[in-house]
Design a protein around this motif. Structure first.
Motif, short mmCIF file in Angstrom:
data_model
loop_
_atom_site.label_atom_id
_atom_site.label_comp_id
_atom_site.label_asym_id
_atom_site.label_seq_id
_atom_site.Cartn_x
_atom_site.Cartn_y
_atom_site.Cartn_z
N ARG A 113 0.85 -1.18 0.00
CA ARG A 113 0.00 0.00 0.00
C ARG A 113 0.89 1.24 0.00
O ARG A 113 1.80 1.35 0.81
CB ARG A 113 -0.90 -0.02 1.23
CG ARG A 113 -2.06 0.94 1.14
CD ARG A 113 -3.03 0.74 2.26
NE ARG A 113 -3.85 -0.45 2.02
CZ ARG A 113 -4.57 -1.05 2.94
NH1 ARG A 113 -4.58 -0.58 4.17
NH2 ARG A 113 -5.30 -2.10 2.66
N PHE A 114 0.63 2.15 -0.95
CA PHE A 114 1.40 3.37 -1.09
C PHE A 114 0.53 4.59 -0.86
O PHE A 114 -0.68 4.53 -1.02
CB PHE A 114 1.98 3.49 -2.51
CG PHE A 114 3.05 2.49 -2.83
CD1 PHE A 114 4.37 2.75 -2.51
CD2 PHE A 114 2.73 1.29 -3.46
CE1 PHE A 114 5.35 1.84 -2.81
CE2 PHE A 114 3.71 0.37 -3.76
CZ PHE A 114 5.03 0.64 -3.44
N SER A 115 1.17 5.69 -0.55
CA SER A 115 0.49 6.98 -0.55
C SER A 115 1.37 7.95 -1.33
O SER A 115 2.58 7.76 -1.44
CB SER A 115 0.27 7.49 0.88
OG SER A 115 1.51 7.72 1.51
N VAL A 116 0.73 8.96 -1.90
CA VAL A 116 1.47 9.96 -2.69
C VAL A 116 1.21 11.32 -2.05
O VAL A 116 0.07 11.72 -1.85
CB VAL A 116 0.98 9.94 -4.16
CG1 VAL A 116 1.78 10.95 -4.99
CG2 VAL A 116 1.09 8.55 -4.76
N ASP B 298 3.40 16.74 -3.18
CA ASP B 298 4.58 17.03 -4.00
C ASP B 298 4.86 15.91 -5.00
O ASP B 298 5.83 16.01 -5.76
CB ASP B 298 5.82 17.23 -3.11
CG ASP B 298 5.64 18.36 -2.11
OD1 ASP B 298 4.92 19.33 -2.45
OD2 ASP B 298 6.20 18.29 -1.00
N GLY B 299 4.06 14.83 -4.98
CA GLY B 299 4.27 13.72 -5.91
C GLY B 299 5.27 12.69 -5.42
O GLY B 299 5.75 11.86 -6.20
N ILE B 300 5.57 12.70 -4.14
CA ILE B 300 6.52 11.74 -3.58
C ILE B 300 5.76 10.52 -3.07
O ILE B 300 4.81 10.66 -2.29
CB ILE B 300 7.34 12.38 -2.43
CG1 ILE B 300 8.15 13.56 -2.99
CG2 ILE B 300 8.25 11.35 -1.77
CD1 ILE B 300 8.84 14.38 -1.93
N TRP B 301 6.19 9.35 -3.52
CA TRP B 301 5.56 8.09 -3.13
C TRP B 301 6.19 7.57 -1.85
O TRP B 301 7.40 7.62 -1.69
CB TRP B 301 5.75 7.05 -4.22
CG TRP B 301 4.91 7.30 -5.45
CD1 TRP B 301 5.01 8.37 -6.30
CD2 TRP B 301 3.86 6.48 -5.95
NE1 TRP B 301 4.09 8.26 -7.29
CE2 TRP B 301 3.37 7.10 -7.12
CE3 TRP B 301 3.29 5.29 -5.54
CZ2 TRP B 301 2.35 6.58 -7.86
CZ3 TRP B 301 2.28 4.76 -6.29
CH2 TRP B 301 1.80 5.40 -7.43
N ALA B 302 5.34 7.05 -0.96
CA ALA B 302 5.84 6.45 0.28
C ALA B 302 5.08 5.15 0.53
O ALA B 302 3.86 5.08 0.35
CB ALA B 302 5.64 7.40 1.45
N MET B 303 5.82 4.09 0.91
CA MET B 303 5.18 2.81 1.20
C MET B 303 4.64 2.85 2.62
O MET B 303 5.37 3.10 3.57
CB MET B 303 6.18 1.66 1.04
CG MET B 303 5.52 0.31 1.25
SD MET B 303 6.57 -1.10 0.89
CE MET B 303 7.87 -0.89 2.06
#
Length: 193
Positions: free
Chosen positions: A3-6, A9-14
Motif C-alpha cells: 500500500r502506497f500513498s502519494v 509534492d508527488g513523492i511516493w511512500a510505502m
C-alpha cells in the motif's frame, strides 16, 4: 500486498507491505485476460453480429471464432465480452420510432382503462430496455386468484430478441389466466425488478 500513498509534492511512500497476502504475476500467455488488453476486432465483431442475426447462439459464435484463431490467447476477448457485445447490438436495434409507438399505444390504453398500468425502462441513450403492462382485468384477476403466479422467461419470439415474460396465474378452475406482459432486454436482477 503493498500500500502506497502519494504526497502533494508527488513523492511516493510505502505505508504497508504484507508478504503473505500476495499473488503471482500474470504469465505472458494470460495477458489477453486483463481488461485493458481485451478488445473485439472489427472482423470478429462482424462475425459475431452476422451469426447472431441468423439466430446462432453467442456461445456457438464464440466457439467458432475460438477455433478459427487457434485458441482464446489469439482471440483477445472473453466469452463474457462476446455476450456483452451481442447484447449491446440487440439493444441498438430497438428503434426510437418503435419505442414512441409503444408509448403512444400505452397512453391510449390508459385513457380507455383507468386501471391500466405501464412502465418503460430506457438506458442513458434513451434506448428501450424493458417494458411492462397490466390492464384492469389482469389486476382484478390477480386480486381474485393471485395465490399462484407464474413468471416464465423462456420465450424470445420477437424481432428484437427481447425476452417475453408473461405473468400468468391459475384460477379456481385450474385454468391459466394472463395477468400482464413484460418484455426484457436481459435476465438480470435489475430487469426483473
Amino acid at each position: 500486498m503493498v500500500r502506497f500513498s502519494v504526497s502533494q509534492d508527488g513523492i511516493w511512500a510505502m505505508n504497508k507491505a504484507i508478504e503473505s497476502h500476495n499473488h503471482k504475476l500474470i504469465r505472458p500467455d494470460e495477458k489477453h485476460l486483463l481488461r485493458p488488453s481485451r478488445s473485439i476486432s472489427d472482423e470478429n465483431a462482424s462475425v459475431l453480429k452476422s451469426m447472431s442475426e441468423v439466430w446462432i447462439r453467442t456461445i456457438d459464435a464464440f466457439t467458432y471464432l475460438f477455433d478459427e484463431v487457434g485458441g482464446v490467447g489469439n482471440l483477445w476477448f472473453t466469452k463474457r465480452d462476446a455476450y456483452n457485445y451481442i447484447q449491446k447490438e440487440r439493444r441498438a436495434k430497438i428503434e426510437t420510432r418503435d419505442t414512441n409507438s409503444l408509448i403512444k399505444l400505452f397512453k391510449e390504453w390508459t385513457i380507455d382503462d383507468n386501471m391500466f398500468v405501464w412502465v418503460v425502462q430506457t438506458d442513458e441513450d434513451d434506448c428501450l430496455l424493458n417494458f411492462f403492462w397490466v390492464d384492469g382485468l389482469g389486476r382484478i384477476d390477480y386480486d381474485c386468484f393471485g395465490d399462484v403466479v407464474i413468471f416464465d422467461t423462456s420465450y424470445r419470439l420477437n424481432k428484437y430478441n427481447l425476452v417475453y415474460a408473461p405473468i400468468v396465474e391459475v384460477n379456481n378452475h385450474w385454468q391459466n389466466i394472463l395477468l400482464s406482459m413484460t418484455f426484457l432486454s436481459d435476465e438480470t436482477i435489475d430487469s426483473f425488478t
